[in-house]
Design a protein around this motif. Sequence first.
Motif, mmCIF file in Angstrom:
data_model
loop_
_atom_site.group_PDB
_atom_site.id
_atom_site.type_symbol
_atom_site.label_atom_id
_atom_site.label_comp_id
_atom_site.label_asym_id
_atom_site.label_seq_id
_atom_site.Cartn_x
_atom_site.Cartn_y
_atom_site.Cartn_z
ATOM 1 N N TYR A 54 -3.135 -0.856 -4.916
ATOM 2 C CA TYR A 54 -2.094 -0.405 -3.996
ATOM 3 C C TYR A 54 -2.366 0.982 -3.409
ATOM 4 C CZ TYR A 54 0.542 -4.230 -6.139
ATOM 5 O OH TYR A 54 0.950 -5.461 -6.591
ATOM 6 N N THR A 55 -3.154 1.792 -4.090
ATOM 7 C CA THR A 55 -3.432 3.152 -3.608
ATOM 8 C C THR A 55 -4.733 3.246 -2.818
ATOM 9 O OG1 THR A 55 -4.553 3.663 -5.700
ATOM 10 C CG2 THR A 55 -2.203 4.207 -5.543
ATOM 11 N N MET A 56 -5.408 2.136 -2.602
ATOM 12 C CA MET A 56 -6.766 2.187 -2.058
ATOM 13 C C MET A 56 -6.846 2.901 -0.717
ATOM 14 S SD MET A 56 -9.595 -0.834 -1.442
ATOM 15 C CE MET A 56 -9.702 -1.125 0.324
ATOM 16 N N TYR A 57 -6.038 2.495 0.229
ATOM 17 C CA TYR A 57 -6.177 3.079 1.564
ATOM 18 C C TYR A 57 -5.643 4.503 1.642
ATOM 19 C CZ TYR A 57 -8.152 -1.127 3.478
ATOM 20 O OH TYR A 57 -9.003 -2.180 3.734
ATOM 21 N N GLU A 58 -4.687 4.855 0.811
ATOM 22 C CA GLU A 58 -4.262 6.252 0.765
ATOM 23 C C GLU A 58 -5.385 7.118 0.208
ATOM 24 O OE1 GLU A 58 -0.593 9.082 -0.792
ATOM 25 O OE2 GLU A 58 -0.766 7.036 -1.560
ATOM 26 N N ASP A 59 -6.026 6.655 -0.866
ATOM 27 C CA ASP A 59 -7.149 7.395 -1.449
ATOM 28 C C ASP A 59 -8.284 7.566 -0.432
ATOM 29 O OD1 ASP A 59 -5.802 7.484 -3.857
ATOM 30 O OD2 ASP A 59 -6.912 5.825 -4.762
ATOM 31 N N MET A 60 -8.610 6.481 0.251
ATOM 32 C CA MET A 60 -9.734 6.515 1.190
ATOM 33 C C MET A 60 -9.421 7.377 2.418
ATOM 34 S SD MET A 60 -10.896 2.521 0.969
ATOM 35 C CE MET A 60 -12.586 2.608 1.515
ATOM 36 N N GLN B 71 0.823 -1.197 0.000
ATOM 37 C CA GLN B 71 0.000 0.000 0.000
ATOM 38 C C GLN B 71 0.867 1.262 0.000
ATOM 39 O OE1 GLN B 71 -3.693 0.475 0.049
ATOM 40 N NE2 GLN B 71 -3.179 -1.477 -0.953
ATOM 41 N N THR B 72 0.434 2.260 -0.746
ATOM 42 C CA THR B 72 1.174 3.520 -0.778
ATOM 43 C C THR B 72 1.032 4.284 0.537
ATOM 44 O OG1 THR B 72 -0.720 4.603 -1.860
ATOM 45 C CG2 THR B 72 1.043 3.765 -3.280
ATOM 46 N N LEU B 73 -0.032 4.011 1.285
ATOM 47 C CA LEU B 73 -0.153 4.538 2.643
ATOM 48 C C LEU B 73 0.640 3.608 3.558
ATOM 49 C CD1 LEU B 73 -1.536 6.629 4.543
ATOM 50 C CD2 LEU B 73 -3.338 4.922 4.881
ATOM 51 N N LYS B 74 1.708 4.117 4.139
ATOM 52 C CA LYS B 74 2.623 3.257 4.890
ATOM 53 C C LYS B 74 2.278 3.147 6.370
ATOM 54 C CE LYS B 74 4.972 2.314 1.269
ATOM 55 N NZ LYS B 74 4.782 0.978 0.630
ATOM 56 N N ASP B 75 1.575 4.121 6.908
ATOM 57 C CA ASP B 75 1.272 4.120 8.336
ATOM 58 C C ASP B 75 0.024 3.277 8.603
ATOM 59 O OD1 ASP B 75 1.253 4.604 11.009
ATOM 60 O OD2 ASP B 75 0.720 6.730 10.859
ATOM 61 N N SER C 238 -16.295 4.884 0.887
ATOM 62 C CA SER C 238 -16.428 3.653 0.108
ATOM 63 C C SER C 238 -15.704 3.793 -1.222
ATOM 64 C CB SER C 238 -17.905 3.336 -0.178
ATOM 65 O OG SER C 238 -18.648 3.227 1.009
ATOM 66 N N VAL C 239 -15.270 2.665 -1.759
ATOM 67 C CA VAL C 239 -14.786 2.596 -3.136
ATOM 68 C C VAL C 239 -15.642 1.573 -3.880
ATOM 69 C CG1 VAL C 239 -12.419 3.271 -2.614
ATOM 70 C CG2 VAL C 239 -13.057 0.858 -2.547
ATOM 71 N N LEU C 240 -15.468 1.485 -5.175
ATOM 72 C CA LEU C 240 -16.242 0.536 -5.960
ATOM 73 C C LEU C 240 -15.609 -0.850 -5.876
ATOM 74 C CD1 LEU C 240 -17.011 2.723 -9.112
ATOM 75 C CD2 LEU C 240 -18.321 2.488 -6.988
#
Length: 209
Positions: free
Chosen positions: A97-103, A27-31, A116-118
């Motif tokens: 890979y970007t899902m949690y950073e986006d959210m 994931q691009t969100l590392k924390d 939410s995402v699709l």
Amino acid sequence: MPKVSIIVPVYNSGKYLKTCLDSLVNQTLKDIEIIAVDDCSTDNSLLILMDYAKKYHNIKVYHNRENLGQGASRNRGLDIARGEYIGFVDSDDYIRYTMYEDMYKAAVNNSAPLVSVLLLYVMDDIDLKNDVVLRSEPIVYNPTNASGKEQVINESPSSCNKLFKREFIGNYRFLENTLFEDVAFSHYMLMKSDKSVILPYFNYFYRIN
């Protein structure tokens, strides 16, 4: 406190588990912290989890003493999670890979307790390479409005394509010893929220085979 805790209930998903875990550790969100709850798997799932936990410091593995089911395993994860926000991923699925950073960014920027995402139904791993966006702007809505209530009806009942603020979940938990434990949890949260955000990206890949 991690920004996001990701809870992964695991039961006999060894065939697909590495794909799932790879999509989480990259994931691009590392924390983030990844909480895997093994529900007495009889295949190699627990061995895979322990191997990943040795390689990645943010993976924590827990093992149920008896088979409790998906709802109870998710609840155990909720009791352990320390993140500001909580996400759920099924162990045979995978995510962009970007899902949690986006959210996470959408949640913070909109002061929203639920994002939410699709969700896309898949039968293999190739969809991770396809970038499908249905519209350019997120949908921000209030479920108590007439238009918001209609939006709730159209939302997926899955908890896995959603990000919840941990304080917003509070002491509410999944139903146990039942199928479709997502339905009550997700719809309760959707109706409880005074603001929800839908990102127009297919970021969660739900394996149907």
